[in-house]
Write an enzyme that holds these catalytic residues in place. Structure first.
Site, PDB file in Angstrom:
ATOM      1  N   GLY A  47      -1.789   1.756 -13.651  1.00  0.00           N
ATOM      2  CA  GLY A  47      -2.498   1.107 -12.550  1.00  0.00           C
ATOM      3  C   GLY A  47      -3.984   1.424 -12.601  1.00  0.00           C
TER       4      GLY A  47
ATOM      5  N   SER B   2      -4.467   5.867   1.635  1.00  0.00           N
ATOM      6  CA  SER B   2      -5.401   4.756   1.727  1.00  0.00           C
ATOM      7  C   SER B   2      -6.026   4.804   3.119  1.00  0.00           C
ATOM      8  CB  SER B   2      -4.614   3.466   1.538  1.00  0.00           C
ATOM      9  OG  SER B   2      -5.301   2.413   2.129  1.00  0.00           O
ATOM     10  N   SER B   3      -7.259   4.300   3.246  1.00  0.00           N
ATOM     11  CA  SER B   3      -7.945   4.423   4.536  1.00  0.00           C
ATOM     12  C   SER B   3      -7.294   3.564   5.619  1.00  0.00           C
ATOM     13  CB  SER B   3      -9.418   4.073   4.391  1.00  0.00           C
ATOM     14  OG  SER B   3      -9.541   2.762   3.907  1.00  0.00           O
ATOM     15  N   CYS B   4      -6.332   2.684   5.234  1.00  0.00           N
ATOM     16  CA  CYS B   4      -5.656   1.871   6.258  1.00  0.00           C
ATOM     17  C   CYS B   4      -4.728   2.722   7.127  1.00  0.00           C
ATOM     18  CB  CYS B   4      -4.890   0.714   5.633  1.00  0.00           C
ATOM     19  SG  CYS B   4      -3.487   1.238   4.662  1.00  0.00           S
TER      20      CYS B   4
ATOM     21  N   TYR C 250       2.606  -0.568   5.240  1.00  0.00           N
ATOM     22  CA  TYR C 250       2.038   0.239   4.158  1.00  0.00           C
ATOM     23  C   TYR C 250       1.442   1.531   4.725  1.00  0.00           C
ATOM     24  CZ  TYR C 250      -0.788   1.030  -0.064  1.00  0.00           C
ATOM     25  OH  TYR C 250      -1.352   1.547  -1.207  1.00  0.00           O
TER      26      TYR C 250
ATOM     27  N   LYS D  85       2.378   5.471   3.968  1.00  0.00           N
ATOM     28  CA  LYS D  85       1.375   6.424   3.473  1.00  0.00           C
ATOM     29  C   LYS D  85       1.255   7.634   4.403  1.00  0.00           C
ATOM     30  CE  LYS D  85      -0.036   4.653  -0.334  1.00  0.00           C
ATOM     31  NZ  LYS D  85       0.203   5.385  -1.572  1.00  0.00           N
TER      32      LYS D  85
ATOM     33  N   PRO E 262      -8.622   7.425  -0.179  1.00  0.00           N
ATOM     34  CA  PRO E 262      -9.754   6.672  -0.731  1.00  0.00           C
ATOM     35  C   PRO E 262     -10.077   5.466   0.116  1.00  0.00           C
ATOM     36  CG  PRO E 262      -7.892   6.830  -2.285  1.00  0.00           C
ATOM     37  CD  PRO E 262      -7.388   7.226  -0.936  1.00  0.00           C
ATOM     38  N   THR E 263     -11.349   5.103   0.097  1.00  0.00           N
ATOM     39  CA  THR E 263     -11.784   3.847   0.683  1.00  0.00           C
ATOM     40  C   THR E 263     -11.358   2.708  -0.250  1.00  0.00           C
ATOM     41  OG1 THR E 263     -13.671   2.717   1.607  1.00  0.00           O
ATOM     42  CG2 THR E 263     -14.063   3.893  -0.455  1.00  0.00           C
TER      43      THR E 263
ATOM     44  N   HIS F 179      -7.099  -7.457  -3.960  1.00  0.00           N
ATOM     45  CA  HIS F 179      -8.067  -7.012  -2.966  1.00  0.00           C
ATOM     46  C   HIS F 179      -9.336  -7.869  -3.053  1.00  0.00           C
ATOM     47  CE1 HIS F 179      -5.680  -3.154  -3.163  1.00  0.00           C
ATOM     48  NE2 HIS F 179      -5.665  -3.472  -1.888  1.00  0.00           N
TER      49      HIS F 179
ATOM     50  N   TRP G  17     -12.723 -16.510   2.253  1.00  0.00           N
ATOM     51  CA  TRP G  17     -11.912 -16.284   3.449  1.00  0.00           C
ATOM     52  C   TRP G  17     -12.681 -15.612   4.571  1.00  0.00           C
ATOM     53  CZ3 TRP G  17      -6.157 -14.744   3.189  1.00  0.00           C
ATOM     54  CH2 TRP G  17      -5.462 -15.725   2.463  1.00  0.00           C
TER      55      TRP G  17
ATOM     56  N   ARG H 119     -17.505  -3.261   5.038  1.00  0.00           N
ATOM     57  CA  ARG H 119     -16.608  -2.516   4.150  1.00  0.00           C
ATOM     58  C   ARG H 119     -17.382  -1.574   3.239  1.00  0.00           C
ATOM     59  NH1 ARG H 119     -13.537  -4.265   7.199  1.00  0.00           N
ATOM     60  NH2 ARG H 119     -11.581  -5.381   6.880  1.00  0.00           N
TER      61      ARG H 119
ATOM     62  N   ASP I  39      -9.815 -11.996   8.945  1.00  0.00           N
ATOM     63  CA  ASP I  39     -10.878 -11.094   8.514  1.00  0.00           C
ATOM     64  C   ASP I  39     -10.355  -9.673   8.263  1.00  0.00           C
ATOM     65  OD1 ASP I  39     -13.284 -12.389   8.265  1.00  0.00           O
ATOM     66  OD2 ASP I  39     -13.866 -12.133  10.365  1.00  0.00           O
TER      67      ASP I  39
HETATM   68  N1  LIG Z   1      -6.875  -0.188  -5.000  1.00  0.00           N
HETATM   69  C1  LIG Z   1      -7.452   0.281  -3.913  1.00  0.00           C
HETATM   70  O1  LIG Z   1      -8.445  -0.262  -3.418  1.00  0.00           O
HETATM   71  C2  LIG Z   1      -6.936   1.522  -3.265  1.00  0.00           C
HETATM   72  C3  LIG Z   1      -7.618   1.986  -2.147  1.00  0.00           C
HETATM   73  C4  LIG Z   1      -7.173   3.117  -1.537  1.00  0.00           C
HETATM   74  C5  LIG Z   1      -6.062   3.759  -2.022  1.00  0.00           C
HETATM   75  N2  LIG Z   1      -5.405   3.305  -3.106  1.00  0.00           N
HETATM   76  C6  LIG Z   1      -4.212   4.041  -3.518  1.00  0.00           C
HETATM   77  O2  LIG Z   1      -4.203   4.375  -4.900  1.00  0.00           O
HETATM   78  C7  LIG Z   1      -2.868   4.328  -5.390  1.00  0.00           C
HETATM   79  C8  LIG Z   1      -2.810   3.453  -6.642  1.00  0.00           C
HETATM   80  O3  LIG Z   1      -3.364   2.182  -6.383  1.00  0.00           O
HETATM   81  P1  LIG Z   1      -3.824   1.186  -7.548  1.00  0.00           P
HETATM   82  O4  LIG Z   1      -4.872   0.340  -6.973  1.00  0.00           O
HETATM   83  O5  LIG Z   1      -4.027   1.945  -8.803  1.00  0.00           O
HETATM   84  O6  LIG Z   1      -2.516   0.278  -7.698  1.00  0.00           O
HETATM   85  P2  LIG Z   1      -1.968  -0.482  -9.004  1.00  0.00           P
HETATM   86  O7  LIG Z   1      -3.086  -0.822  -9.910  1.00  0.00           O
HETATM   87  O8  LIG Z   1      -1.083  -1.564  -8.491  1.00  0.00           O
HETATM   88  O9  LIG Z   1      -1.090   0.629  -9.703  1.00  0.00           O
HETATM   89  C9  LIG Z   1       0.084   1.116  -9.139  1.00  0.00           C
HETATM   90  C10 LIG Z   1       0.959   1.634 -10.246  1.00  0.00           C
HETATM   91  O10 LIG Z   1       2.175   2.101  -9.682  1.00  0.00           O
HETATM   92  C11 LIG Z   1       3.235   1.651 -10.490  1.00  0.00           C
HETATM   93  N3  LIG Z   1       4.450   1.501  -9.701  1.00  0.00           N
HETATM   94  C12 LIG Z   1       4.654   0.749  -8.593  1.00  0.00           C
HETATM   95  N4  LIG Z   1       5.921   0.834  -8.184  1.00  0.00           N
HETATM   96  C13 LIG Z   1       6.552   1.669  -9.062  1.00  0.00           C
HETATM   97  C14 LIG Z   1       7.874   2.137  -9.186  1.00  0.00           C
HETATM   98  N5  LIG Z   1       8.845   1.778  -8.318  1.00  0.00           N
HETATM   99  N6  LIG Z   1       8.172   2.965 -10.210  1.00  0.00           N
HETATM  100  C15 LIG Z   1       7.224   3.321 -11.116  1.00  0.00           C
HETATM  101  N7  LIG Z   1       5.951   2.910 -11.049  1.00  0.00           N
HETATM  102  C16 LIG Z   1       5.622   2.079 -10.033  1.00  0.00           C
HETATM  103  C17 LIG Z   1       2.777   0.302 -10.994  1.00  0.00           C
HETATM  104  O11 LIG Z   1       3.498  -0.087 -12.150  1.00  0.00           O
HETATM  105  P3  LIG Z   1       3.855  -1.664 -12.320  1.00  0.00           P
HETATM  106  O12 LIG Z   1       2.532  -2.374 -12.251  1.00  0.00           O
HETATM  107  O13 LIG Z   1       4.493  -1.694 -13.667  1.00  0.00           O
HETATM  108  O14 LIG Z   1       4.763  -1.992 -11.191  1.00  0.00           O
HETATM  109  C18 LIG Z   1       1.310   0.584 -11.290  1.00  0.00           C
HETATM  110  O15 LIG Z   1       1.141   1.133 -12.573  1.00  0.00           O
HETATM  111  C19 LIG Z   1      -2.004   3.803  -4.249  1.00  0.00           C
HETATM  112  O16 LIG Z   1      -1.388   4.890  -3.620  1.00  0.00           O
HETATM  113  C20 LIG Z   1      -2.996   3.185  -3.301  1.00  0.00           C
HETATM  114  O17 LIG Z   1      -2.579   3.266  -1.978  1.00  0.00           O
HETATM  115  C21 LIG Z   1      -5.828   2.201  -3.744  1.00  0.00           C
END
Ligand SMILES: NC(=O)c1ccc[n+]([C@@H]2O[C@H](COP(=O)([O-])OP(=O)(O)OC[C@H]3O[C@@H](n4cnc5c(N)ncnc54)[C@H](OP(=O)(O)O)[C@@H]3O)[C@@H](O)[C@H]2O)c1
Length: 314
Positions: free
Chosen positions: A15, A109-111, A138, A142, A165-166, A181, A204, A211, A271
């Site tokens: 991810g 996540s900040s949500c 969600y 969390k 994280p934001t 996003h 949108w 943000r 929004d």
């Molecule tokens: N992106 C943001 O803006 C943001 C902001 C704040 C916090 N976060 C936090 O950061 C963390 C990661 O986010 P990200 O943006 O990196 O998400 P991402 O790119 O979607 O990556 C999530 C990863 O988790 C894996 N995953 C999901 N379900 C799974 C399962 N059942 N078993 C094994 N692997 C699984 C996915 O694999 P597959 O793709 O193969 O399913 C993917 O590799 C989350 O906790 C999120 O809340 C993200």
């Protein structure tokens, strides 16, 4: 401090966040990193997670796997977002504890903070009033994950921490046209508009929400920093402490991508929360500060979008 030879499991390494954590660990000289793809290990399956931890017994865990999505995905699949995230977190954190993992970092996540929390949001505003409805499922999952870390610390003396994280962006982001996003969605929209020679793009909402955005490699460095420099039950916010309107962000993305047409707004679309800014004084007090400014980060992300062939499939 994490031992340089210690075995580190990064959950969700393909991810956006997990891959950045692996890059940061490697830059910092950690070489004993273990990973599994979703296909090899489904973290929502208790039997599989039990077996994996019993066999591997990692010393440290970064929990960056989650079912993640934007407003549409979150509000359309409330039940799935709650179930998958809750089960996944409980499985990983519980098995880490059972197998004597020395330290774990849980990514929230900040949500998780209340919809009307006073801004900028401090860590101690958690659970003080109602959540934003569009991502309530969600957020509740969390909150459960970070509370489970706190309760293990209090009951069993573990050293499990969490960070909030934001909004993040950067390499390996999800560019799905509707289930992504705001920032990656804008990169794709403007790139496609430029390619197709469109003279207008409709975005949108009203463009007025405020943000904050953090480049994911800075977040990853912050995660490694916290694993080495922080212990405690309260979560740690990770952001820049700077905000801009979605309209300003949109103009910045258009500029970096090179889209020169008109930008229109569709106020019938949601929004989300009016303002979302993290108070990062705790993080800065611990000695960590982000490096990448927004325009430079968007430029790096757009390069990744252009050169990453997997982008459209995720
Ligand atoms: N992106 C943001 O803006 C943001 C902001 C704040 C916090 N976060 C936090 O950061 C963390 C990661 O986010 P990200 O943006 O990196 O998400 P991402 O790119 O979607 O990556 C999530 C990863 O988790 C894996 N995953 C999901 N379900 C799974 C399962 N059942 N078993 C094994 N692997 C699984 C996915 O694999 P597959 O793709 O193969 O399913 C993917 O590799 C989350 O906790 C999120 O809340 C993200």
């Amino acid at each position: 401090m994490m031992n340089k030879d210690g075995k580190i499991y990064v959950a969700g390494h393909r991810g956006m966040v997990g891959s950045a954590i692996v890059r940061s660990l490697e830059r910092n000289g950690y070489h004993n990193i273990i990973t599994r793809t979703h296909k090899e290990l489904d973290l929502t399956r208790q039997d599989q997670v039990e077996k994996f931890f019993a066999e591997e017994k990692p010393d440290y865990v970064f929990l960056a796997a989650a079912k993640v999505g934007g407003i549409v995905a979150n509000s359309e699949a409330l039940a799935d977002f709650m179930y998958d995230n809750m089960i996944l977190e409980m499985n990983v954190i519980h098995e880490a504890w059972k197998n004597n993992c020395k330290k774990l970092l849980f990514l929230g996540s900040s949500c998780i903070y209340p919809r009307m929390a006073s801004q900028p949001m401090k860590e101690n505003c958690l659970l003080t009033s109602e959540l934003e409805k569009t991502n309530e499922a969600y957020a509740l999952a969390k909150i459960s994950g970070l509370k489970y870390c706190e309760f293990l610390n209090r009951q069993y003396g573990t050293d499990y921490i969490s960070c909030m994280p934001t909004n993040l962006y950067g390499p390996n982001d999800n560019y799905h046209p509707t289930h992504s996003h705001v920032l990656p969605a804008l990169i794709r929209r403007f790139h496609e508009a430029k390619e197709q020679g469109l003279t207008e793009v409709t975005c949108w909402g009203t463009g007025s929400p405020l943000r904050e955005f953090l480049y994911v490699d800075d977040l990853a460095d912050g995660c490694v920093y916290l694993m080495n420099n922080y212990s405690g039950n309260e979560t740690v916010n990770m952001g820049t402490g700077k905000e801009l309107t979605i309209k300003e962000l949109t103009e910045l993305v258009a500029k970096v991508v090179g889209y020169t047409g008109e930008i229109k707004w569709d106020p019938s679309k949601p929004d989300g929360t009016p303002r979302k800014l993290l108070d990062v004084s705790k993080l800065e007090g611990l000695g960590f500060h982000y490096k990448t400014e927004l325009e430079e980060g968007i430029r790096l992300t757009y390069e990744d979008f252009l050169h990453n062939p997997m982008r459209a499939e995720r």
